[in-house]
Write a protein that holds these residues in place. Structure first.
Motif, mmCIF file in Angstrom:
data_model
loop_
_atom_site.group_PDB
_atom_site.id
_atom_site.type_symbol
_atom_site.label_atom_id
_atom_site.label_comp_id
_atom_site.label_asym_id
_atom_site.label_seq_id
_atom_site.Cartn_x
_atom_site.Cartn_y
_atom_site.Cartn_z
ATOM 1 N N ARG A 1 -16.130 -10.524 -20.711
ATOM 2 C CA ARG A 1 -17.335 -10.269 -19.917
ATOM 3 C C ARG A 1 -17.890 -8.915 -20.326
ATOM 4 O O ARG A 1 -17.137 -7.974 -20.562
ATOM 5 C CB ARG A 1 -17.034 -10.298 -18.417
ATOM 6 C CG ARG A 1 -18.245 -10.061 -17.531
ATOM 7 C CD ARG A 1 -17.934 -10.362 -16.078
ATOM 8 N NE ARG A 1 -17.649 -11.784 -15.878
ATOM 9 C CZ ARG A 1 -17.303 -12.304 -14.698
ATOM 10 N NH1 ARG A 1 -17.178 -11.514 -13.632
ATOM 11 N NH2 ARG A 1 -17.064 -13.596 -14.588
ATOM 12 N N ASP B 1 -12.377 -18.569 -10.933
ATOM 13 C CA ASP B 1 -11.116 -17.839 -10.761
ATOM 14 C C ASP B 1 -10.036 -18.727 -10.160
ATOM 15 O O ASP B 1 -9.226 -18.296 -9.332
ATOM 16 C CB ASP B 1 -11.315 -16.590 -9.893
ATOM 17 C CG ASP B 1 -11.974 -15.453 -10.664
ATOM 18 O OD1 ASP B 1 -12.270 -15.637 -11.855
ATOM 19 O OD2 ASP B 1 -12.220 -14.385 -10.073
ATOM 20 N N TYR C 1 -14.778 -15.089 -17.953
ATOM 21 C CA TYR C 1 -13.765 -14.102 -17.589
ATOM 22 C C TYR C 1 -12.539 -14.323 -18.458
ATOM 23 O O TYR C 1 -12.586 -15.056 -19.445
ATOM 24 C CB TYR C 1 -13.432 -14.154 -16.098
ATOM 25 C CG TYR C 1 -13.041 -15.511 -15.545
ATOM 26 C CD1 TYR C 1 -11.715 -15.926 -15.541
ATOM 27 C CD2 TYR C 1 -13.995 -16.361 -14.995
ATOM 28 C CE1 TYR C 1 -11.344 -17.155 -15.010
ATOM 29 C CE2 TYR C 1 -13.640 -17.592 -14.463
ATOM 30 C CZ TYR C 1 -12.314 -17.984 -14.473
ATOM 31 O OH TYR C 1 -11.956 -19.209 -13.953
#
Length: 854
Positions: A93, A70, A316
């Protein structure tokens, strides 16, 4: 051809008992006066300042940014709203959808439904999904959605301003009142509500500003519509007004400032594995952009509402709000040279696939050419005009560009590299095109990449490796023997596999070797750069953060110390002192699996003369001689074999008896019964973090390697690509250990061998000169649990008698965390500095002495 140079040498002395790095030691603070030597110096550093050493490039130490952990959305990119454009899907995801990150909320007796739609009313062809609110609220009530940002909430500070924006349209004849507010789960408000009216059934951007009335890290942004009708929303955004350099669509200030404090020479971006892994399909007007495609820079420029999103390699969504323009702008803001990397049209990072579509390859070559035009072209050019329209008419000044990342197919990569390089050089002859050497520090793939790079006249080769602290302490001289007339080295990714002070010290020792070999190593960057503490796929990482705070790891402190004390030229030097000799491979044997079920039989350990030392055929239905170390897996002795049946368990290591000798042969039979990979046979097993294992059919059954684990950190000793294990087939394995040398046999044929005979150097140093100040910069690493009494001879120079000394030291197990940062530099002024002086460098420390000369 580079000028001749002098290498540092370290005399070989066996230490009878000197635990390396692992033994705790008290924090050693630097003193304000010369340290009295309790014993005669055990180490010497001899500098020869009259000799001319290699010039050190401004790009010697830089940074590498990849959107892993992230690092971008929810990290460096300052956007506070998660899934702002409702584009999340299950491809990003499992279980995700357009409303991931959002929940519905009401005010008063408000009611309605919230649905994400990929329809004809979309905001942009590349921003296809939007939120549709069907409102059925009576007067004085409202219905809408709320977002808690990344992590456990949105962080705001009292008195700070936050800019919101939203694209909206409505079919309500008199418009739809819209209310936005920041509150928490208990209903406490942190801003006054902002009210606006959405009018018309065409997309319009609405903006406003909040001022926080209190500080919290758990706020939520609520967006509520009143009345009835259909309200459509997209690109719901919230930014702190105070971004890095106060730029709109900007970067999180504390993270950017920590990066800027490194004083990096370059910024390599955007990856990493995300560059060239995934589908290489182009945009299709009917189907839209395919998810999980390769990183394509043109997706990431222009107005943010028109940028596509992508499924990140690391599991992600990437919004591309942080795109190529923002990368270039950030590099300029911190004084770093931008070094973009483009796809080589092969999958990398342990995968083996190359495009066989010449047209697609040429399209990506053209994309690379267009990228250089975007960065450097005049405003009258097609892509230079796009840059200017985004607010930067001046060129960004790209001088280097990388092609590909960690490809496992050297021949296919070499062909594509030449195609890219020739096209770029034909149009932009001043651009250096960087090749790469695959995912490992050595082995057949590495050697093939390097051979091709030399044959093809590559100027720079990008090396990547992640290894144990022991490896870094054993390879300080790695680049001493590199060809001075061959391609230069860009060490684009490296790190010691953990975040303890012992890891940072091992990296520091290795960095002295990088600097001493500045005529070969022109660039280097630790990786990864950033990690969200609650969403990290990889460790180590340099800078950690959550939604409202950030902190540097021990490696960050070392990197910053080196980057701010590089020097302009190497001063040739030599060192003498104690080293650690390699030890024979003893310990026990072991068995394991990884996401696989397998059975083992006829395990036998014998001396070189054939005498049996241990044997187990499991015919008695028990395995009393085997001890679980990993704590996972389902092992049972039945049917005359020892079987692990859990295909979900990732490491099921069990240890057999200690062998009691370093000369032996281990033989056994192994059969994969189900699962994703092959099997693992261990030897030299000391405990759960220290062992060797032969990993057959690893990396999703694509390659086989021998790995060495040291305190849990693994390094690859032997690698064979494109090897898989067949389910149901029984393999005969033999591992022959003779001291430090190991030979491995598969079905009676020699598979590979290695000799783990490297000498460990716990003491390392480099001397450089700062041309602007005249300072001699002496960097010394003492990565052991005993102080290093050292005689330093600076040669025929005049010194001013005092020096600035910065020391990082402490318990080698120490880590910097969210709650405490025990490892930090301490700077002081020391006296008694002469052309020759003695100094005791603390245990487990890195020291930088800046010595003024006259």
């Amino acid at each position: 051809m580079p000028a001749p140079r002098s290498f540092t040498t370290l005399a070989v002395t066996v230490l009878a008992a000197a635990p390396l790095v692992t033994a705790p030691a008290a924090t050693a603070a630097p003193t304000a006066a010369p340290t009295a030597a309790p014993t005669a110096p055990g180490y010497t550093i001899t500098a020869r300042p009259a000799e001319v050493g290699p010039a050190i490039a401004d790009t010697m130490h830089g940074i590498f940014f990849e959107d892993i952990n992230d690092a971008a959305d929810g990290g460096l990119y300052a956007e506070l709203v998660r899934n702002r454009s409702f584009e999340f899907t299950g491809t990003d995801r499992a279980g995700w959808n357009g409303l991931t990150g959002w929940t519905t909320t009401t005010q008063g007796r408000g009611s309605g439904t919230a649905t994400t739609v990929d329809g004809s009313a979309r905001l942009d062809e590349r921003n296809r999904t939007y939120l549709e609110l069907a409102l059925t609220s009576p007067a004085g009530s409202a219905f809408g959605v709320r977002n808690a940002g990344y992590g456990d909430g949105i962080a705001v500070q009292k008195g700070k301003r936050y800019d919101f924006s939203v694209w909206a349209r409505t079919d309500a004849r008199n418009g739809t009142p819209l209310t936005l507010v920041l509150d928490d789960a208990a209903g406490k408000r942190y801003t006054s509500p902002q009210h606006l009216v959405v009018r018309g059934d065409g997309w319009v951007k609405y903006t406003g500003t909040f001022t926080a009335t209190a500080t919290t890290n758990a706020a939520r942004l609520s967006v509520l519509g009143s009345g009835s009708g259909t309200l459509r929303l997209d690109m719901v955004s919230l930014f702190p007004r105070e971004t890095f350099k106060n730029r709109p669509n900007g970067l999180r200030k504390d993270l950017a400032e920590k990066i800027a404090a490194l004083n990096p020479g370059f910024l390599r971006f955007p990856g990493g594995c995300i560059v060239n892994t995934g589908s290489h399909e182009a945009y299709d007007a009917a189907a839209g952009y395919p998810r999980a495609r390769s990183y394509q820079w043109k997706d990431t420029v222009g107005p943010v509402e028109t940028r596509a999103t992508n499924a990140n390699f690391w599991g992600y969504n990437q919004s591309y709000g942080l795109g190529y323009f923002e990368y270039f702008q950030f590099a300029e803001d911190i004084g770093a040279e931008p070094v973009p990397v483009v796809p080589a049209m092969l999958t990398g990072c342990g995968q083996n696939q190359a495009t066989d579509d010449p047209e697609l390859l040429q399209r990506h070559v053209q994309d690379a050419l267009d990228l250089i035009e975007f960065a450097n072209g005049p405003v009258t050019s097609t892509w230079g005009r796009v840059r200017a329209q985004m607010g930067h008419p001046a060129p960004f000044g790209v001088r280097r560009i990388g092609v590909g990342n960690e490809e496992n197919l050297p021949a296919e990569y070499a062909a594509n590299f030449v195609t890219f390089r020739d096209a770029i050089e034909a149009r932009y002859p001043d651009i250096t095109v960087i090749a790469n050497s695959g995912p490992d520090d050595s082995g057949a793939v590495f050697d093939a990449h390097w051979a091709a790079a030399r044959a093809n006249g590559a100027e720079v080769v990008d090396e990547h490796y992640y290894n144990s602290p022991a490896w870094f302490l054993q390879n300080n001289g790695r680049y001493d023997s590199y060809d001075r007339s061959g391609p230069q080295v860009f060490l684009g990714e490296y790190a010691s596999l953990d975040s303890k002070l012992s890891n940072a010290l091992a990296e520091a020792a290795f960095m002295t070797g990088l600097e001493r070999n500045a005529d070969v190593v022109t660039m280097s960057s630790y990786a990864p750069l950033l990690a969200h503490v609650d969403n990290a796929q990889w460790k180590p990482d340099m800078i950690w953060f959550d939604n409202d705070q950030s902190w540097g790891s021990t490696s960050y402190e070392v990197q910053k110390l080196f980057m701010n004390n590089v020097g302009d030229r190497v001063v040739p030097s030599t060192a003498t002192g104690a080293v650690l000799q390699p030890q024979p491979i003893g310990g026990g044997i072991g068995l394991s699996t990884w996401a696989t079920a397998a059975s083992y039989d006829d395990v036998r350990v014998s001396a070189p003369d054939g005498t049996a030392l241990f044997a187990d055929d499991f015919s008695d239905g028990n395995a009393t001689g085997w001890t679980p170390l990993a704590g996972t897996g389902t092992w049972s002795a039945a049917g005359g074999a020892y079987t692990q049946s859990d295909t979900a368990a990732l490491n099921t290591l069990v240890k057999g008896p200690d062998v009691g000798t370093s000369d032996y042969d281990l033989t056994l039979k192994a059969t994969k019964t189900a699962g994703a990979e092959g099997f693992l046979v261990a030897f030299g097993v000391e405990d759960s973090g220290n062992y060797y294992w032969w990993n057959l059919g690893g990396w999703n059954n694509t390659r086989s390697v021998v790995e060495k684990a040291t305190n849990g950190a693994k390094e690859t000793l032997v690698a064979r690509e494109n090897q898989s294990i067949t389910t149901g087939r029984t393999y005969d394995l033999r591992i022959s250990v003779r001291g430090t040398k190991v030979t491995l046999f598969l079905d009676g044929q020699e598979w590979g061998s290695f000799d783990d005979d490297a000498v460990t150097e716990p003491f390392a140093q480099v001397v450089t000169r700062d041309d602007a100040t005249g300072d001699l910069i002496v960097k010394v690493v003492n990565a052991q649990s005993t102080p290093a009494v050292t005689r330093v001879d600076l040669g025929d120079v005049r010194v001013k008698g005092k020096a600035t000394m910065t020391v990082i030291s402490g318990d080698p197990e120490a880590q910097n965390t969210r709650s405490a940062q025990p490892v930090e530099p301490v700077t002081s002024t020391v006296s008694g500095i002469r052309p020759t002086f003695t100094r005791t460098f603390p245990a487990n420390s890195v020291t930088v002495l800046r010595i003024p000369t006259t």
